[in-house]
Design a protein around this motif. Structure first.
Motif, PDB file in Angstrom:
ATOM      1  N   VAL A  78      18.087 -35.003 -17.040  1.00 50.47           N
ATOM      2  CA  VAL A  78      18.431 -35.655 -18.124  1.00 50.47           C
ATOM      3  C   VAL A  78      18.714 -35.338 -19.474  1.00 50.47           C
ATOM      4  O   VAL A  78      19.237 -36.694 -20.115  1.00 50.47           O
ATOM      5  CB  VAL A  78      16.585 -36.867 -18.780  1.00 50.47           C
ATOM      6  CG1 VAL A  78      15.749 -37.728 -17.451  1.00 50.47           C
ATOM      7  CG2 VAL A  78      15.266 -35.921 -18.786  1.00 50.47           C
ATOM      8  N   TRP A  79      18.486 -34.587 -20.114  1.00 49.65           N
ATOM      9  CA  TRP A  79      19.541 -34.492 -21.664  1.00 49.65           C
ATOM     10  C   TRP A  79      20.693 -33.624 -21.510  1.00 49.65           C
ATOM     11  O   TRP A  79      21.524 -34.280 -22.129  1.00 49.65           O
ATOM     12  CB  TRP A  79      18.787 -33.132 -22.282  1.00 49.65           C
ATOM     13  CG  TRP A  79      17.272 -33.187 -22.889  1.00 49.65           C
ATOM     14  CD1 TRP A  79      15.378 -34.004 -22.439  1.00 49.65           C
ATOM     15  CD2 TRP A  79      17.297 -33.722 -23.973  1.00 49.65           C
ATOM     16  NE1 TRP A  79      15.533 -34.293 -23.275  1.00 49.65           N
ATOM     17  CE2 TRP A  79      16.584 -34.760 -24.763  1.00 49.65           C
ATOM     18  CE3 TRP A  79      18.751 -34.219 -25.007  1.00 49.65           C
ATOM     19  CZ2 TRP A  79      16.005 -34.974 -25.395  1.00 49.65           C
ATOM     20  CZ3 TRP A  79      18.846 -34.673 -26.048  1.00 49.65           C
ATOM     21  CH2 TRP A  79      17.041 -35.324 -26.070  1.00 49.65           C
ATOM     22  N   VAL A 216       6.772 -40.888 -25.750  1.00 53.10           N
ATOM     23  CA  VAL A 216       7.354 -41.739 -27.087  1.00 53.10           C
ATOM     24  C   VAL A 216       8.682 -41.679 -27.521  1.00 53.10           C
ATOM     25  O   VAL A 216       8.927 -43.427 -27.518  1.00 53.10           O
ATOM     26  CB  VAL A 216       5.764 -41.571 -28.483  1.00 53.10           C
ATOM     27  CG1 VAL A 216       6.449 -41.991 -29.400  1.00 53.10           C
ATOM     28  CG2 VAL A 216       4.448 -41.890 -28.131  1.00 53.10           C
ATOM     29  N   SER A 217       9.169 -40.166 -28.075  1.00 54.19           N
ATOM     30  CA  SER A 217      10.728 -40.565 -28.056  1.00 54.19           C
ATOM     31  C   SER A 217      11.391 -41.402 -26.500  1.00 54.19           C
ATOM     32  O   SER A 217      12.353 -41.691 -27.137  1.00 54.19           O
ATOM     33  CB  SER A 217      10.599 -39.033 -28.648  1.00 54.19           C
ATOM     34  OG  SER A 217      10.823 -39.036 -29.562  1.00 54.19           O
ATOM     35  N   GLY A 218      10.814 -40.819 -25.595  1.00 53.24           N
ATOM     36  CA  GLY A 218      11.363 -40.510 -23.656  1.00 53.24           C
ATOM     37  C   GLY A 218      11.775 -41.736 -24.290  1.00 53.24           C
ATOM     38  O   GLY A 218      12.259 -42.225 -23.394  1.00 53.24           O
ATOM     39  N   PHE A 219      10.631 -42.757 -24.148  1.00 56.79           N
ATOM     40  CA  PHE A 219      10.557 -44.134 -23.456  1.00 56.79           C
ATOM     41  C   PHE A 219       9.480 -45.008 -24.601  1.00 56.79           C
ATOM     42  O   PHE A 219       9.850 -46.640 -23.518  1.00 56.79           O
ATOM     43  CB  PHE A 219       8.949 -43.943 -22.455  1.00 56.79           C
ATOM     44  CG  PHE A 219       9.600 -42.647 -21.355  1.00 56.79           C
ATOM     45  CD1 PHE A 219      10.408 -43.075 -20.252  1.00 56.79           C
ATOM     46  CD2 PHE A 219       9.340 -41.809 -21.473  1.00 56.79           C
ATOM     47  CE1 PHE A 219      10.857 -42.577 -19.160  1.00 56.79           C
ATOM     48  CE2 PHE A 219       9.554 -40.746 -20.408  1.00 56.79           C
ATOM     49  CZ  PHE A 219      10.515 -40.585 -19.218  1.00 56.79           C
ATOM     50  N   HIS A 224      14.704 -39.898 -27.352  1.00 58.68           N
ATOM     51  CA  HIS A 224      15.445 -38.882 -26.545  1.00 58.68           C
ATOM     52  C   HIS A 224      15.631 -39.509 -24.969  1.00 58.68           C
ATOM     53  O   HIS A 224      15.074 -40.537 -24.857  1.00 58.68           O
ATOM     54  CB  HIS A 224      13.866 -38.186 -26.455  1.00 58.68           C
ATOM     55  CG  HIS A 224      13.195 -37.378 -27.809  1.00 58.68           C
ATOM     56  ND1 HIS A 224      12.852 -35.933 -27.620  1.00 58.68           N
ATOM     57  CD2 HIS A 224      14.320 -36.936 -28.837  1.00 58.68           C
ATOM     58  CE1 HIS A 224      12.412 -35.958 -28.908  1.00 58.68           C
ATOM     59  NE2 HIS A 224      13.448 -36.095 -29.463  1.00 58.68           N
ATOM     60  N   ALA A 225      15.675 -38.378 -24.561  1.00 55.12           N
ATOM     61  CA  ALA A 225      16.020 -38.405 -22.843  1.00 55.12           C
ATOM     62  C   ALA A 225      14.781 -38.981 -22.371  1.00 55.12           C
ATOM     63  O   ALA A 225      13.656 -38.319 -22.905  1.00 55.12           O
ATOM     64  CB  ALA A 225      16.890 -37.670 -21.679  1.00 55.12           C
ATOM     65  N   TRP A 459      17.452 -31.360 -30.454  1.00 55.45           N
ATOM     66  CA  TRP A 459      17.669 -32.984 -29.581  1.00 55.45           C
ATOM     67  C   TRP A 459      18.901 -33.408 -29.893  1.00 55.45           C
ATOM     68  O   TRP A 459      19.457 -33.310 -29.852  1.00 55.45           O
ATOM     69  CB  TRP A 459      16.287 -32.727 -29.726  1.00 55.45           C
ATOM     70  CG  TRP A 459      15.148 -32.441 -29.111  1.00 55.45           C
ATOM     71  CD1 TRP A 459      14.080 -31.426 -29.549  1.00 55.45           C
ATOM     72  CD2 TRP A 459      15.170 -31.757 -27.313  1.00 55.45           C
ATOM     73  NE1 TRP A 459      13.386 -30.166 -28.533  1.00 55.45           N
ATOM     74  CE2 TRP A 459      13.959 -30.743 -27.693  1.00 55.45           C
ATOM     75  CE3 TRP A 459      15.493 -31.731 -25.762  1.00 55.45           C
ATOM     76  CZ2 TRP A 459      13.757 -30.100 -26.489  1.00 55.45           C
ATOM     77  CZ3 TRP A 459      15.578 -30.584 -24.750  1.00 55.45           C
ATOM     78  CH2 TRP A 459      14.336 -30.179 -25.092  1.00 55.45           C
ATOM     79  N   ALA A 460      18.186 -34.385 -30.477  1.00 49.27           N
ATOM     80  CA  ALA A 460      18.822 -35.837 -30.977  1.00 49.27           C
ATOM     81  C   ALA A 460      19.161 -35.192 -32.901  1.00 49.27           C
ATOM     82  O   ALA A 460      20.219 -35.350 -32.954  1.00 49.27           O
ATOM     83  CB  ALA A 460      18.310 -36.916 -31.306  1.00 49.27           C
ATOM     84  N   PHE A 461      18.979 -34.029 -33.124  1.00 45.21           N
ATOM     85  CA  PHE A 461      19.949 -33.112 -34.040  1.00 45.21           C
ATOM     86  C   PHE A 461      21.089 -32.675 -34.025  1.00 45.21           C
ATOM     87  O   PHE A 461      21.386 -31.770 -34.877  1.00 45.21           O
ATOM     88  CB  PHE A 461      18.150 -33.208 -34.935  1.00 45.21           C
ATOM     89  CG  PHE A 461      17.830 -33.551 -35.731  1.00 45.21           C
ATOM     90  CD1 PHE A 461      17.862 -34.476 -37.250  1.00 45.21           C
ATOM     91  CD2 PHE A 461      16.674 -34.348 -34.712  1.00 45.21           C
ATOM     92  CE1 PHE A 461      17.505 -35.991 -37.164  1.00 45.21           C
ATOM     93  CE2 PHE A 461      15.401 -34.987 -35.419  1.00 45.21           C
ATOM     94  CZ  PHE A 461      15.885 -35.956 -36.534  1.00 45.21           C
ATOM     95  N   GLY A 462      21.063 -32.353 -32.700  1.00 43.78           N
ATOM     96  CA  GLY A 462      21.925 -30.733 -32.837  1.00 43.78           C
ATOM     97  C   GLY A 462      21.610 -29.663 -33.351  1.00 43.78           C
ATOM     98  O   GLY A 462      20.653 -29.240 -33.316  1.00 43.78           O
TER      99      GLY A 462
END
Ligand code: PNW
Length: 508
Positions: A78-79, A216-219, A224-225, A459-462
């Motif tokens: 998923v990522w 929480v972050s993914g859904f 996040h993915a 993650w989202a911050f590369g």
């Protein structure tokens, strides 16, 4: 509820979350100063010693370090999909190559050994082993982990294997992923394969990494993915994670002897934003949401009240037998702790009526009114580590604990072949003092892992946030041990906490 971690430039504004974030930002400015002095910093111990059998290691996760995203038969996770979606990741960066650990694992194990680590926590990429998530096995993928484990063992390093660190096979997400109960069975099948391949040499297993953050972050926030924003889905996923942990636990215990199986949770002590009854009640609710939501079912076999009541129609369906299956399915709890958060009463937030935040919105390393914030914008709050560990001791039956992640991102600079990361070094020192203090007061802590071995894909911050004990120059992939790494070596080899003004071989 809490704000998603900002993805920095390139992330889309999230309209529904913006107002509370701004409101929180204004309040935080005032409140940090207010109670800073009320909270004790923890004693400075002159001599802090850890037991001989204590594990000292570093942690990583497959997607964040391996690269080789489509090599040797690996399927997409998923990522791999999420990083290709516009505006999701800082500067549209991806983990395709990451820090090329898939090819450089020997060098990286040598680095670990050089840091004096006697343990290493890494994760297995599910789609590397099962490209479609289930069915056909990819032996070449499994071989990578066999080689890695052999390399670790011959360096005298004990592997701690995380079986799921958020990189679900994309094909399974297309069938609903962890929002579907079927995923529990797919997960158990995958665990069986990995355990059968490595179980003769690996004794320490972690079923899931931070199921709360993933849910929480993914859904819920979608930062996040797989990038879903649906509270019903998020809570279904949370419940299914609890069941997956139980299923994974049973598989591992049934197929190995003498293994120790745990689940890693993100624990974030939540404080009231202001010292008034409303915010104190908000903090209690936020603690239930952020911490007890997983600890209560795992340790007590029930969801935390009154949070559960408040969730009302959001509550996932709990089938007869679920809570009995969930309860007690662990040999240890893995604790990831970095910071604390603040909660305040927020009647406009549906259901729980609470908002929580821990980040200063500018998201850069800075000092605000005497308090250090990391480059994630997270407050440095060592006392929170003590609280997280004592929470488990006092309220959850004092099971064995490993601190499976703790560390900090700072804006490191490589100069003349050196990284003088004194802030990270002090951070680790001050948090370890609190670990030792909790142990002195009876918490059963068996080991400690720094996040992370080396700088990696955050993650989202590369690649914009550096957490490593080892600096990575991403274009050349050159590794340089930071001063904190040299300090860690001193710690791990002597088992005594070196002072913060350490002047070891990192300084020259
Ligand atoms: C962990 N918080 O996530 C993850 O397990 C790692 O993969 C990640 O790289 C690391 O921490 C640093 O971010 C967290 O809000 C996510 O306190 C959120 C929080 C903490 C940890």
């Amino acid at each position: 509820m809490r704000a998603p971690r900002r993805a920095g430039r390139g992330s889309r504004g999230r309209v529904p979350t913006l107002f509370p974030i701004l409101a929180a930002a204004c309040m935080i400015r005032h409140e940090y100063r207010r109670d800073r002095n009320v909270l004790e910093k923890g004693p400075r111990m002159s001599e802090v010693q850890f037991p001989d059998d204590f594990s000292f290691g570093a942690a990583t996760a497959a997607y964040q370090i391996e690269g080789a995203w489509n090599e040797d038969g690996k399927g997409p996770s998923v990522w791999d999909t999420f990083v290709r979606r516009r505006g999701r990741i800082w500067q549209a960066q991806r983990g395709d190559v990451a820090v090329d650990h898939y090819h450089r694992y020997r060098e990286d194990v040598a680095l670990l050994a050089g840091l004096g680590a006697n343990a290493y926590r890494f994760s297995v990429s599910w789609p590397r082993v099962l490209p479609e998530g289930r069915g056909a096995l990819n032996e070449r993928g499994l071989d990578f982990y066999r080689r890695l484990v052999d390399e670790l063992l011959s360096a005298g390093i004990t592997p701690f294997v995380t079986l799921y660190h958020w990189d679900l096979p994309q094909t399974l997400q297309e069938r609903g992923g962890f929002a579907e109960r079927d995923c529990i069975g797919w997960y158990a099948d995958y665990v069986r394969i990995v355990v059968d391949a490595l179980g003769d040499r690996v004794k320490h297993w972690i079923t899931l990494n931070e199921p709360w953050v993933n849910a929480v972050s993914g859904f819920l926030f979608g930062d996040h993915a797989p990038g879903i924003r649906n509270p019903w889905t998020a809570l279904r996923v949370a419940h299914n994670f609890l069941l997956a942990n139980a299923a994974g636990y049973e598989v591992i215990k049934g197929r190995t002897s003498g293994s120790s199986v745990g689940v890693t949770l993100s624990l974030i002590p939540v404080y009231p934003m202001r010292q008034n009854d409303r915010d104190r009640a908000a903090a209690r609710m936020a603690n239930q949401f952020a911490n007890d939501l997983f600890l209560d079912p795992l340790c007590h076999g029930s969801f935390p009240e009154p949070l559960w009541r408040r969730l009302g129609v959001l509550r996932p369906r709990v089938r007869p037998g679920d809570m009995e299956a969930i309860k007690g399915r662990f040999d240890f709890i893995g604790v990831n702790n970095y910071t604390r958060e603040r909660a305040f009463s927020a009647p406009w937030i549906p259901f729980i009526g609470v908002w929580m935040t821990g980040r200063n919105p500018d998201g850069h390393e800075h000092v605000d009114q005497g308090v250090q914030f990391t480059s994630m914008g997270w407050e440095v709050f060592p006392h929170g580590m003590y609280e997280a560990l004592m929470l488990i001791k006092e309220r959850y039956g004092n099971p064995p604990i490993y601190v499976t992640e703790n560390g900090a991102a700072f804006e490191d600079r490589l100069e003349d072949g050196r990284v003088r990361d004194s802030k990270r070094l002090s951070y680790l020192h001050d948090y370890l003092v609190e670990v030792r203090r909790a142990m002195d007061e009876g918490a059963d802590v068996r080991g400690y892992f720094v996040w992370s071995l080396m700088d990696n894909f955050e993650w989202a911050f590369g690649y914009s946030k550096r957490f490593g004990l080892v600096h990575v120059d991403f274009p050349s992939q050159r590794r340089t041990v930071k001063e904190s790494g040299h300090w860690f070596r001193e710690l791990a080899t002597s088992r005594r906490l070196p002072s913060v003004d350490y002047r070891g071989n990192g300084r020259g």
